[in-house]
Design a protein around this motif. Structure first.
Motif, short mmCIF file in Angstrom:
data_model
loop_
_atom_site.label_atom_id
_atom_site.label_comp_id
_atom_site.label_asym_id
_atom_site.label_seq_id
_atom_site.Cartn_x
_atom_site.Cartn_y
_atom_site.Cartn_z
N THR A 159 5.00 0.02 -11.15
CA THR A 159 4.39 -0.13 -12.48
C THR A 159 3.29 -1.19 -12.39
O THR A 159 3.19 -1.92 -11.41
N ALA A 160 2.51 -1.31 -13.45
CA ALA A 160 1.41 -2.29 -13.47
C ALA A 160 1.93 -3.71 -13.30
O ALA A 160 1.33 -4.52 -12.57
N ASP A 161 3.04 -4.04 -13.96
CA ASP A 161 3.63 -5.38 -13.84
C ASP A 161 4.13 -5.64 -12.42
O ASP A 161 3.96 -6.74 -11.87
N LYS A 207 2.99 -4.23 -9.71
CA LYS A 207 1.80 -4.38 -8.86
C LYS A 207 1.27 -5.80 -8.92
O LYS A 207 0.96 -6.40 -7.89
N LYS A 208 1.16 -6.33 -10.15
CA LYS A 208 0.67 -7.70 -10.32
C LYS A 208 1.58 -8.69 -9.60
O LYS A 208 1.12 -9.63 -8.95
N GLU A 209 2.87 -8.48 -9.72
CA GLU A 209 3.86 -9.36 -9.10
C GLU A 209 3.72 -9.34 -7.57
O GLU A 209 3.71 -10.38 -6.92
N LYS A 210 3.62 -8.15 -6.99
CA LYS A 210 3.48 -7.99 -5.53
C LYS A 210 2.16 -8.60 -5.04
O LYS A 210 2.14 -9.27 -4.00
N LEU A 211 1.08 -8.34 -5.78
CA LEU A 211 -0.23 -8.90 -5.39
C LEU A 211 -0.22 -10.42 -5.48
O LEU A 211 -0.79 -11.10 -4.62
N ALA A 212 0.44 -10.96 -6.49
CA ALA A 212 0.56 -12.43 -6.63
C ALA A 212 1.34 -13.01 -5.46
O ALA A 212 0.99 -14.07 -4.92
N GLU A 213 2.41 -12.31 -5.07
CA GLU A 213 3.22 -12.76 -3.93
C GLU A 213 2.38 -12.76 -2.65
O GLU A 213 2.42 -13.72 -1.87
N ILE A 214 1.60 -11.72 -2.44
CA ILE A 214 0.73 -11.63 -1.25
C ILE A 214 -0.31 -12.74 -1.28
O ILE A 214 -0.56 -13.40 -0.27
N GLN A 239 0.82 -1.21 0.00
CA GLN A 239 0.00 0.00 0.00
C GLN A 239 0.86 1.27 0.00
O GLN A 239 0.52 2.26 -0.64
N GLN A 240 1.98 1.21 0.70
CA GLN A 240 2.87 2.36 0.75
C GLN A 240 3.58 2.60 -0.59
O GLN A 240 3.81 3.74 -0.99
N GLU A 241 3.92 1.51 -1.27
CA GLU A 241 4.68 1.62 -2.51
C GLU A 241 3.80 1.60 -3.76
O GLU A 241 4.32 1.75 -4.88
N GLU A 242 2.52 1.40 -3.58
CA GLU A 242 1.61 1.19 -4.72
C GLU A 242 1.71 2.28 -5.79
O GLU A 242 1.77 1.98 -6.98
N ILE A 243 1.77 3.52 -5.40
CA ILE A 243 1.79 4.61 -6.39
C ILE A 243 3.11 4.67 -7.16
O ILE A 243 3.16 5.22 -8.26
#
Length: 174
Positions: A77-79, A81-88, A70-74
Protein backbone atom coordinates in the motif's frame (compact mmCIF):
# COMPACT_ATOMS: atom_id res chain seq x y z
CA UNK A 1 78.20 57.83 8.80
CA UNK A 2 74.69 56.45 8.26
CA UNK A 3 75.82 54.98 4.97
CA UNK A 4 78.67 53.08 6.68
CA UNK A 5 76.32 51.69 9.32
CA UNK A 6 73.93 50.59 6.59
CA UNK A 7 76.72 48.74 4.73
CA UNK A 8 77.96 47.12 7.94
CA UNK A 9 74.43 45.90 8.72
CA UNK A 10 74.09 44.64 5.16
CA UNK A 11 77.36 42.71 5.44
CA UNK A 12 76.34 41.14 8.78
CA UNK A 13 72.91 40.23 7.42
CA UNK A 14 74.49 38.55 4.40
CA UNK A 15 77.00 36.62 6.47
CA UNK A 16 74.24 35.10 8.63
CA UNK A 17 72.29 34.02 5.53
CA UNK A 18 75.38 32.50 3.95
CA UNK A 19 76.14 30.53 7.12
CA UNK A 20 72.91 28.56 6.87
CA UNK A 21 73.28 25.05 5.48
CA UNK A 22 70.53 23.00 3.95
CA UNK A 23 70.12 19.29 3.39
CA UNK A 24 67.39 16.90 2.40
CA UNK A 25 66.34 13.33 3.00
CA UNK A 26 64.05 10.93 1.20
CA UNK A 27 61.66 9.57 3.84
CA UNK A 28 60.04 7.11 1.42
CA UNK A 29 63.41 5.48 0.82
CA UNK A 30 64.18 5.47 4.55
CA UNK A 31 60.81 3.94 5.39
CA UNK A 32 61.34 1.22 2.76
CA UNK A 33 64.46 0.18 4.68
CA UNK A 34 62.70 0.01 8.05
CA UNK A 35 61.30 -3.40 9.08
CA UNK A 36 59.03 -1.58 11.58
CA UNK A 37 57.40 0.26 8.68
CA UNK A 38 56.78 -2.95 6.78
CA UNK A 39 55.12 -4.42 9.89
CA UNK A 40 53.06 -1.25 10.36
CA UNK A 41 51.97 -1.35 6.71
CA UNK A 42 50.83 -4.96 7.07
CA UNK A 43 48.93 -4.05 10.23
CA UNK A 44 47.27 -1.10 8.46
CA UNK A 45 46.30 -3.34 5.53
CA UNK A 46 44.64 -5.79 7.91
CA UNK A 47 42.70 -3.02 9.65
CA UNK A 48 41.69 -1.48 6.32
CA UNK A 49 40.55 -4.84 4.98
CA UNK A 50 38.42 -5.51 8.08
CA UNK A 51 36.76 -2.09 7.90
CA UNK A 52 36.23 -2.45 4.14
CA UNK A 53 34.47 -5.77 4.66
CA UNK A 54 32.24 -4.19 7.32
CA UNK A 55 31.35 -1.36 4.95
CA UNK A 56 30.69 -3.78 2.08
CA UNK A 57 28.43 -5.85 4.33
CA UNK A 58 26.38 -2.76 5.23
CA UNK A 59 26.18 -1.79 1.56
CA UNK A 60 25.02 -5.32 0.67
CA UNK A 61 22.26 -5.11 3.26
CA UNK A 62 21.02 -1.87 1.70
CA UNK A 63 21.08 -3.41 -1.78
CA UNK A 64 19.07 -6.40 -0.54
CA UNK A 65 16.49 -4.05 1.01
CA UNK A 66 16.19 -2.17 -2.29
CA UNK A 67 15.78 -5.40 -4.27
CA UNK A 68 13.19 -6.70 -1.82
CA UNK A 69 11.31 -3.40 -2.07
CA UNK A 70 11.31 -3.54 -5.88
CA UNK A 71 9.98 -7.09 -5.80
CA UNK A 72 7.21 -6.27 -3.32
CA UNK A 73 6.41 -2.77 -4.56
CA UNK A 74 3.26 -3.69 -6.48
CA UNK A 75 1.85 -5.55 -3.47
CA UNK A 76 2.42 -2.72 -0.96
CA UNK A 77 0.00 0.00 0.00
CA UNK A 78 1.06 3.66 -0.24
CA UNK A 79 1.76 3.82 3.52
CA UNK A 80 3.81 0.62 3.41
CA UNK A 81 5.81 1.99 0.45
CA UNK A 82 6.59 5.17 2.39
CA UNK A 83 7.61 3.12 5.41
CA UNK A 84 9.94 0.85 3.37
CA UNK A 85 11.48 3.80 1.50
CA UNK A 86 12.06 5.63 4.81
CA UNK A 87 13.75 2.51 6.21
CA UNK A 88 16.02 2.29 3.13
CA UNK A 89 16.81 6.00 3.35
CA UNK A 90 17.70 5.70 7.05
CA UNK A 91 19.99 2.74 6.31
CA UNK A 92 21.67 4.71 3.50
CA UNK A 93 22.26 7.69 5.81
CA UNK A 94 23.70 5.39 8.47
CA UNK A 95 25.92 3.83 5.80
CA UNK A 96 27.21 7.23 4.67
CA UNK A 97 27.94 8.24 8.28
CA UNK A 98 29.77 4.98 8.93
CA UNK A 99 31.76 5.29 5.72
CA UNK A 100 32.78 8.87 6.57
CA UNK A 101 33.63 7.99 10.17
CA UNK A 102 35.94 5.22 8.99
CA UNK A 103 37.38 6.44 5.69
CA UNK A 104 36.72 10.19 5.98
CA UNK A 105 39.32 12.95 6.29
CA UNK A 106 39.81 12.51 10.04
CA UNK A 107 38.22 9.09 10.19
CA UNK A 108 39.18 6.02 12.14
CA UNK A 109 41.55 4.83 9.41
CA UNK A 110 43.43 8.15 9.42
CA UNK A 111 43.65 8.09 13.23
CA UNK A 112 44.84 4.46 13.27
CA UNK A 113 47.49 5.18 10.64
CA UNK A 114 48.70 8.16 12.63
CA UNK A 115 48.81 6.05 15.81
CA UNK A 116 50.73 3.19 14.16
CA UNK A 117 53.22 5.42 12.32
CA UNK A 118 53.85 7.88 15.16
CA UNK A 119 56.74 5.96 16.83
CA UNK A 120 58.40 5.35 13.44
CA UNK A 121 58.15 9.00 12.41
CA UNK A 122 59.40 10.16 15.82
CA UNK A 123 62.46 7.96 15.37
CA UNK A 124 63.11 9.55 11.96
CA UNK A 125 62.64 13.06 13.37
CA UNK A 126 65.03 12.42 16.28
CA UNK A 127 67.64 10.98 13.94
CA UNK A 128 67.17 13.92 11.56
CA UNK A 129 67.86 16.28 14.42
CA UNK A 130 71.05 14.38 15.30
CA UNK A 131 72.21 14.50 11.68
CA UNK A 132 71.39 18.23 11.47
CA UNK A 133 73.47 18.94 14.55
CA UNK A 134 76.32 16.66 13.47
CA UNK A 135 76.63 18.29 10.04
CA UNK A 136 75.63 21.78 11.27
CA UNK A 137 72.57 22.01 9.05
CA UNK A 138 70.00 24.75 9.58
CA UNK A 139 67.27 22.91 7.65
CA UNK A 140 66.56 19.39 6.48
CA UNK A 141 63.83 19.01 3.88
CA UNK A 142 61.99 15.84 2.99
CA UNK A 143 62.18 15.12 -0.72
CA UNK A 144 59.19 12.74 -0.46
CA UNK A 145 56.83 15.22 1.19
CA UNK A 146 54.24 17.43 -0.44
CA UNK A 147 56.73 20.28 -0.54
CA UNK A 148 57.98 20.63 -4.07
CA UNK A 149 61.67 20.27 -4.61
CA UNK A 150 62.36 20.96 -8.28
CA UNK A 151 66.04 20.16 -8.03
CA UNK A 152 68.24 18.84 -5.26
CA UNK A 153 71.99 18.58 -5.51
CA UNK A 154 72.92 15.03 -4.44
CA UNK A 155 75.78 16.32 -2.30
CA UNK A 156 73.13 17.75 0.05
CA UNK A 157 71.35 14.37 0.35
CA UNK A 158 71.60 13.16 3.95
CA UNK A 159 69.34 10.13 3.52
CA UNK A 160 72.17 7.61 3.87
CA UNK A 161 73.44 9.31 7.03
CA UNK A 162 69.97 9.07 8.52
CA UNK A 163 69.67 5.40 7.55
CA UNK A 164 73.03 4.81 9.19
CA UNK A 165 71.91 6.70 12.32
CA UNK A 166 68.80 4.51 12.49
CA UNK A 167 70.98 1.42 12.20
CA UNK A 168 69.33 0.24 9.00
CA UNK A 169 70.85 -1.75 6.14
CA UNK A 170 72.25 0.54 3.41
CA UNK A 171 72.52 -2.16 0.73
CA UNK A 172 70.48 -1.44 -2.38
CA UNK A 173 67.59 -3.85 -2.93
CA UNK A 174 67.28 -5.39 -6.37
Amino acid sequence: MKLRIFFLLLIFANSSVIAQKFGYIDSEYILSKMPEYKTATEQMNQVTEKWSKDIETKYGEIQKLKEKYQQEEILLTADMKKEKLAEIETKEEDFKKLNNSVFGVNGLLFQKKKEILKPIMEEIYKSSEKIARKYKLSFIFDKASDMSMMYADPRHDYTDYLIEELGLNLKKEK
